[in-house]
Each structure stands twice: as structure tokens, then as C-alpha cells.
Motif scaffolding. Structure first.
Motif, mmCIF file in Angstrom:
data_model
loop_
_atom_site.group_PDB
_atom_site.id
_atom_site.type_symbol
_atom_site.label_atom_id
_atom_site.label_comp_id
_atom_site.label_asym_id
_atom_site.label_seq_id
_atom_site.Cartn_x
_atom_site.Cartn_y
_atom_site.Cartn_z
ATOM 1 N N LEU A 85 42.333 51.222 57.961
ATOM 2 C CA LEU A 85 41.595 50.079 58.125
ATOM 3 C C LEU A 85 41.910 50.611 56.391
ATOM 4 C CD1 LEU A 85 39.725 48.035 57.968
ATOM 5 C CD2 LEU A 85 38.166 49.123 56.633
ATOM 6 N N HIS A 86 42.159 51.007 56.117
ATOM 7 C CA HIS A 86 42.835 51.276 53.798
ATOM 8 C C HIS A 86 43.866 50.558 54.104
ATOM 9 C CE1 HIS A 86 44.624 51.966 50.012
ATOM 10 N NE2 HIS A 86 45.341 52.907 50.723
ATOM 11 N N HIS A 87 45.300 51.193 55.249
ATOM 12 C CA HIS A 87 46.904 50.936 55.385
ATOM 13 C C HIS A 87 46.649 49.159 55.736
ATOM 14 C CE1 HIS A 87 48.378 54.403 54.229
ATOM 15 N NE2 HIS A 87 47.194 55.297 55.166
ATOM 16 N N THR A 88 45.712 48.883 57.066
ATOM 17 C CA THR A 88 45.880 47.480 57.197
ATOM 18 C C THR A 88 45.281 45.997 56.316
ATOM 19 O OG1 THR A 88 44.645 49.003 59.704
ATOM 20 C CG2 THR A 88 44.772 46.404 59.306
ATOM 21 N N TRP A 126 47.137 42.375 52.702
ATOM 22 C CA TRP A 126 45.947 41.582 51.941
ATOM 23 C C TRP A 126 45.349 41.892 50.853
ATOM 24 C CZ3 TRP A 126 41.078 41.700 51.308
ATOM 25 C CH2 TRP A 126 40.433 40.129 51.029
ATOM 26 N N GLU A 127 45.399 43.152 50.578
ATOM 27 C CA GLU A 127 44.298 42.623 49.000
ATOM 28 C C GLU A 127 45.612 42.860 48.192
ATOM 29 O OE1 GLU A 127 42.683 46.624 47.080
ATOM 30 O OE2 GLU A 127 44.240 47.034 48.762
ATOM 31 N N GLU A 159 47.520 39.058 43.725
ATOM 32 C CA GLU A 159 48.230 37.987 43.349
ATOM 33 C C GLU A 159 47.731 36.560 42.953
ATOM 34 O OE1 GLU A 159 52.145 38.553 45.986
ATOM 35 O OE2 GLU A 159 52.201 40.295 45.597
ATOM 36 N N GLN A 160 47.294 36.501 43.859
ATOM 37 C CA GLN A 160 46.679 35.045 43.837
ATOM 38 C C GLN A 160 45.892 34.919 42.759
ATOM 39 O OE1 GLN A 160 45.352 32.905 47.940
ATOM 40 N NE2 GLN A 160 46.784 34.670 48.740
ATOM 41 N N LEU A 161 44.802 35.662 42.597
ATOM 42 C CA LEU A 161 43.413 35.670 41.634
ATOM 43 C C LEU A 161 43.833 35.916 40.358
ATOM 44 C CD1 LEU A 161 40.875 37.974 43.067
ATOM 45 C CD2 LEU A 161 41.000 35.713 42.673
ATOM 46 N N LEU A 162 45.188 36.287 40.036
ATOM 47 C CA LEU A 162 46.039 36.695 38.663
ATOM 48 C C LEU A 162 46.808 35.233 38.142
ATOM 49 C CD1 LEU A 162 47.827 40.129 38.931
ATOM 50 C CD2 LEU A 162 45.281 39.394 37.927
ATOM 51 N N ALA A 175 35.760 33.523 45.090
ATOM 52 C CA ALA A 175 37.074 32.760 45.947
ATOM 53 C C ALA A 175 37.378 32.513 46.835
ATOM 54 C CB ALA A 175 38.078 33.292 44.621
ATOM 55 N N GLY A 176 36.176 31.387 47.293
ATOM 56 C CA GLY A 176 36.314 31.389 49.164
ATOM 57 C C GLY A 176 37.745 30.650 49.528
ATOM 58 N N TYR A 177 38.618 30.011 48.346
ATOM 59 C CA TYR A 177 39.322 29.361 48.879
ATOM 60 C C TYR A 177 40.295 30.103 49.315
ATOM 61 C CZ TYR A 177 39.324 28.989 43.761
ATOM 62 O OH TYR A 177 38.917 29.633 42.947
ATOM 63 N N ILE A 178 40.560 31.854 49.039
ATOM 64 C CA ILE A 178 41.408 32.682 49.374
ATOM 65 C C ILE A 178 42.120 32.588 50.221
ATOM 66 C CG2 ILE A 178 42.864 34.594 48.774
ATOM 67 C CD1 ILE A 178 41.173 34.843 46.018
#
Length: 76
Positions: free
Chosen positions: A31-34, A38-39, A44-47, A73-76
Motif C-alpha cells: 500500500l505504501h509503494h502504491t 499520489w501522496e 505538491e498541490q497543498l504547498l 481539501a476535498g478538491y485535491i
């Protein structure tokens, strides 16, 4: 964070089978690698956001409130 013992107990309750700790850890690593790409994209988007709304919500456990920080931040 949940202990492996608690995860084993929860899975046993759900499916009636006990999973070995190594199996659970393997799933966690998969799960971490998958989710890694995305993370990174979300970070990047949050910053890049000019402002971010952050709040707390409560969760009642054993008659005691626990406060959990949230970033809706539901629009991400």
C-alpha cells in the motif's frame, strides 16, 4: 497507528482467519509503494495553495473526547 496484534484481532473478527504479522506488514508495504506517487502529488498541490483551512474534529472513545486535526481539501 494500530498495533499489529490489534490488526490481527480485527481481521480475525471480520473474516474468521488469523493473518501472520509478516503478511500484514507485506500488505502495508504494498500500500505504501502504491500510494507514494499520489501522496507526493497531493503534497505538491497543498504547498502551492495560497491558504489552507485546518480544523479539529472530536472523536469520543470510552467517554473521553479525542481531538483529531483535519485538513478538508476535498478538491485535491
Amino acid at each position: 497507528m494500530i498495533s499489529l496484534k490489534r490488526v490481527q484481532q480485527s481481521i480475525q473478527t471480520l473474516i474468521g482467519q488469523i493473518l501472520f504479522e509478516a503478511t500484514i506488514l507485506k500488505y502495508v508495504m504494498q500500500l505504501h509503494h502504491t500510494l507514494a506517487a499520489w501522496e507526493q502529488s497531493v503534497i505538491e498541490q497543498l504547498l502551492q495553495m495560497p491558504a489552507m483551512h485546518v480544523d479539529e474534529t472530536s472523536l469520543r472513545v470510552d467517554r473521553k473526547n479525542h481531538w483529531i486535526p483535519v485538513c478538508p481539501a476535498g478538491y485535491i
